[in-house]
Design a protein around this motif. Structure first.
Motif, PDB file in Angstrom:
ATOM      1  N   PHE A 142      -5.336   8.313 -16.309  1.00  0.00           N
ATOM      2  CA  PHE A 142      -4.080   8.823 -15.761  1.00  0.00           C
ATOM      3  C   PHE A 142      -3.677   8.172 -14.440  1.00  0.00           C
ATOM      4  O   PHE A 142      -2.628   8.502 -13.886  1.00  0.00           O
ATOM      5  N   GLY A 143      -4.519   7.251 -13.966  1.00  0.00           N
ATOM      6  CA  GLY A 143      -4.190   6.515 -12.751  1.00  0.00           C
ATOM      7  C   GLY A 143      -3.948   5.046 -13.051  1.00  0.00           C
ATOM      8  O   GLY A 143      -2.821   4.549 -12.977  1.00  0.00           O
ATOM      9  N   VAL A 144      -5.005   4.354 -13.434  1.00  0.00           N
ATOM     10  CA  VAL A 144      -4.925   2.908 -13.674  1.00  0.00           C
ATOM     11  C   VAL A 144      -4.099   2.578 -14.919  1.00  0.00           C
ATOM     12  O   VAL A 144      -3.244   1.679 -14.890  1.00  0.00           O
ATOM     13  N   PHE A 145      -4.352   3.278 -16.008  1.00  0.00           N
ATOM     14  CA  PHE A 145      -3.639   3.011 -17.265  1.00  0.00           C
ATOM     15  C   PHE A 145      -2.119   3.105 -17.096  1.00  0.00           C
ATOM     16  O   PHE A 145      -1.389   2.161 -17.452  1.00  0.00           O
ATOM     17  N   PRO A 146      -1.567   4.198 -16.557  1.00  0.00           N
ATOM     18  CA  PRO A 146      -0.111   4.269 -16.388  1.00  0.00           C
ATOM     19  C   PRO A 146       0.443   3.170 -15.480  1.00  0.00           C
ATOM     20  O   PRO A 146       1.553   2.672 -15.704  1.00  0.00           O
ATOM     21  N   ALA A 147      -0.327   2.790 -14.449  1.00  0.00           N
ATOM     22  CA  ALA A 147       0.134   1.739 -13.542  1.00  0.00           C
ATOM     23  C   ALA A 147       0.202   0.392 -14.260  1.00  0.00           C
ATOM     24  O   ALA A 147       1.173  -0.361 -14.113  1.00  0.00           O
ATOM     25  N   THR A 172      -1.063  15.664 -16.208  1.00  0.00           N
ATOM     26  CA  THR A 172       0.343  15.867 -16.560  1.00  0.00           C
ATOM     27  C   THR A 172       1.091  14.550 -16.748  1.00  0.00           C
ATOM     28  O   THR A 172       2.110  14.514 -17.440  1.00  0.00           O
ATOM     29  N   SER A 173       0.588  13.479 -16.152  1.00  0.00           N
ATOM     30  CA  SER A 173       1.254  12.182 -16.314  1.00  0.00           C
ATOM     31  C   SER A 173       1.281  11.755 -17.777  1.00  0.00           C
ATOM     32  O   SER A 173       2.174  11.028 -18.211  1.00  0.00           O
ATOM     33  N   ALA A 174       0.299  12.235 -18.555  1.00  0.00           N
ATOM     34  CA  ALA A 174       0.227  11.879 -19.977  1.00  0.00           C
ATOM     35  C   ALA A 174       1.351  12.505 -20.784  1.00  0.00           C
ATOM     36  O   ALA A 174       1.629  12.074 -21.907  1.00  0.00           O
TER      37      ALA A 174
END
Length: 204
Positions: A78-83, A139-141
């Motif tokens: 939820f941090g590196v992947f979305p970026a 929640t970013s997912a």
């Protein structure tokens, strides 16, 4: 082998697997399934705590390991992947890169703060957590895939995604209470996920 191995961490590890697959898919331009992988990360993380708590004889070391491994995997999912997904969508200018860095940094701070407070909370009580401080990174997912689902309705996918990422990142570290989902809340989340999946799969 070092570590603790039991069914309690299966969903946590599965979330990491989806994240790595999603990163690969975003690199080769298959964004539709990359967003679905992000949502699968969220689904796994939503229920991994329930699975972990189902084992009643966990040692203190197992509990602490679970907290740490969950946050480490969450940082990727939820941090590196979305970026990285944002970068591959075209958000590669200096300004967008700064937002991506701030987003990941906010996720790191949020997760580290959770680790500290959760370990303290578990030492003081056996009650289940009723709320979170700041927006949970999970929640970013479910927030960021809206950019893909609504890309034909609202202005460009890349700008919408970047805007949502900025807002979400800020909310990671803003001090406000977010009730933990249960019962009707989980049902509502399930409906949201289904709607997003239908939108992503059927209107792409």
């Amino acid at each position: 082998m070092i570590g603790f191995y039991s069914y309690t961490v299966i969903l946590t590890y599965l979330s990491l697997v989806f994240a790595m697959v999603g990163i690969h898919l975003s690199v080769i331009g298959i964004y539709q399934w990359s967003f679905i992988c992000l949502m699968m990360c969220g689904i796994c993380d939503t229920f991994d705590g329930m699975v972990a708590r189902s084992k009643k004889n966990r040692t203190e070391e197992e509990k602490k390991f679970g907290i740490q491994i969950d946050s480490l995997c969450d940082l990727i999912s939820f941090g590196v992947f979305p970026a990285i997904l944002g970068y591959n969508l075209g958000l590669s200018s200096v300004g967008w890169l700064a937002i991506e860095i701030l987003y990941v940094l906010a996720a790191v701070i949020r997760l580290a703060y959770f680790n500290v407070t959760e370990e303290t909370r578990q030492q003081q009580t056996t009650e289940k957590r009723k709320y979170y401080q700041g927006l949970p990174v999970t929640t970013s997912a479910f927030i960021l895939p809206f950019a893909f689902a609504l890309r034909y309705v609202i202005f460009g996918l890349d700008y919408l995604y970047g805007t949502l990422m900025l807002i979400t990142g800020i909310l990671f570290v803003v001090d406000f209470k977010v009730p933990k989902l249960k019962g009707k809340g989980l049902i509502a989340l399930g409906v949201l996920v289904v709607v997003e999946l239908v939108q992503i799969l059927c209107f792409s």
